[in-house]
Design an enzyme around this catalytic site. Structure first.
Site, short mmCIF file in Angstrom:
data_model
loop_
_atom_site.label_atom_id
_atom_site.label_comp_id
_atom_site.label_asym_id
_atom_site.label_seq_id
_atom_site.Cartn_x
_atom_site.Cartn_y
_atom_site.Cartn_z
N HIS A 62 0.87 -1.25 0.03
CA HIS A 62 0.05 -0.11 -0.24
C HIS A 62 0.94 1.19 -0.14
CE1 HIS A 62 1.00 -0.24 4.16
NE2 HIS A 62 0.36 0.52 4.30
N ASP A 66 6.02 4.30 4.89
CA ASP A 66 6.66 3.09 5.52
C ASP A 66 7.05 2.01 4.81
OD1 ASP A 66 4.14 3.11 6.49
OD2 ASP A 66 4.74 1.61 8.14
N HIS A 142 -7.55 -1.56 5.64
CA HIS A 142 -6.60 -0.50 6.15
C HIS A 142 -7.20 0.95 5.51
CE1 HIS A 142 -3.01 0.81 8.03
NE2 HIS A 142 -2.22 1.01 6.93
N HIS A 268 5.72 -5.07 12.68
CA HIS A 268 5.23 -3.67 12.47
C HIS A 268 4.85 -3.20 13.86
CE1 HIS A 268 2.41 -0.50 10.97
NE2 HIS A 268 3.37 -0.78 9.64
ZN ZN Z 1 -0.07 1.64 6.56
#
Ligand code: ZN
Length: 308
Positions: A62, A66, A142, A268
């Site tokens: 995506h 990051d 998300h 993460h």
């Molecule tokens: Zn993200």
């Protein structure tokens, strides 16, 4: 045959000391995939001793920085290192504009063909396939469209039984390994089951980041050998996880348990957790075979890796 993942970066959006943003190197029988490419990925690859030009495909989940800000650096270095082999990049449709803009304004004319493919945001949608591995999408939840990836190894040939190898003429060996009966020159048929043992099971790896808890993915993850799932927060911050569309360690473990995964790999991590062990401790209460991703560590994909 190799099926392993090296976690190059395990941090969330804000940098934490010693942690880097998301990036993984997956080796499926010497096919190398780079999954996500946060800032500094090329240095992480160098530290891991990886020849960047062996990477054939880059998969981006995506358009949060990051997860993709390191991509231009990787592409530029491949160019400077004299790459000539094509590079395939799979990711959100907007990725093309981002890459092409940077190439244009820096007047970079790549020496190698760069193919950018838009990934369909749908679980089960095909992304890539060859004789070694197939890759399909996972529709994560998300704040922006985020697509995870499921890697499934192609079926392997059956094993010839050692004592029977002498019976099988050379020309028939590959057909027998594929499961066919053996027909001898005099017409005698030897059933395949007498000549071969079952093939090794097909191994599978899933990458789920970034995502809120998404139980609708469970049927697509069923029986996966290794599930990488983001665990940005502890359950005490479940409200924060919901609002930012991330997962807690407990939710990641629930996904692994419900999918009957072999092992769970957490990553993460929010920079607020100096030691991510607290996330593992929460997860093991739901799913015991839980590991923590670490910068530069390699994890095996396969049932034999459990308890190793
Ligand atoms: Zn993200």
């Amino acid at each position: 045959m190799r099926f392993e993942v090296t976690t190059l970066g395990t941090g969330a959006a804000l940098p934490a000391r010693g942690r880097f943003p998301s990036a993984q190197l997956l080796n499926v029988r010497e096919r190398l995939f780079l999954i996500d490419c946060g800032e500094g990925t090329q240095e992480r690859l160098r530290m891991a001793g990886v020849n960047m030009n062996r990477i054939a495909r880059v998969l981006i989940t995506h358009m949060h920085g990051d997860h993709f800000l390191g991509l231009m650096g990787v592409i530029s270095s491949m160019h400077l290192l004299g790459r000539t082999a094509p590079l395939h990049v799979h990711g959100p449709a907007d990725l093309r504009e981002v890459i092409e803009l940077q190439l244009r304004v820096s007047k970079t004319f790549l020496r190698f063909p760069l193919h950018i493919h838009a990934v369909e945001h749908r679980s089960g949608a095909p992304v890539f396939g060859d004789e070694v591995v197939t890759v399909t999408g996972l529709a994560l939840r998300h704040r922006v469209e985020s697509t995870g990836f499921l890697f499934r190894e192609a079926p392997q040939p059956r094993h010839l039984i050692k004592e029977k190898v002498g019976l099988i003429p050379h020309y028939a060996r590959s057909a027998v390994k594929e499961g066919q009966d053996l027909v001898l020159p005099d017409g005698t048929v030897v059933p395949n089951a007498e000549l071969t043992a079952p093939a090794d099971p097909q191994r599978a790896y899933a990458y789920c980041s970034d995502t809120a808890y998404a139980p609708e993915l469970v049927p697509f993850l069923k029986g996966v050998d290794l599930l990488y799932h983001e665990a940005t927060f502890l359950e005490e911050l479940a409200a924060r996880a919901k609002e930012t569309m991330h997962s807690t360690a407990r939710q990641a473990a629930t996904m692994a348990r419900d999918a009957e995964a072999g092992q769970l790999l957490l990553g993460h991590f929010s920079s607020r957790y100096k030691d991510p062990e607290v996330l593992r401790e929460e997860a093991v209460q739901v799913f015991p075979h839980t590991m923590l991703a670490q910068e530069g560590c390699t994890f095996q994909v396969g049932r034999s890796a459990v308890h190793a």
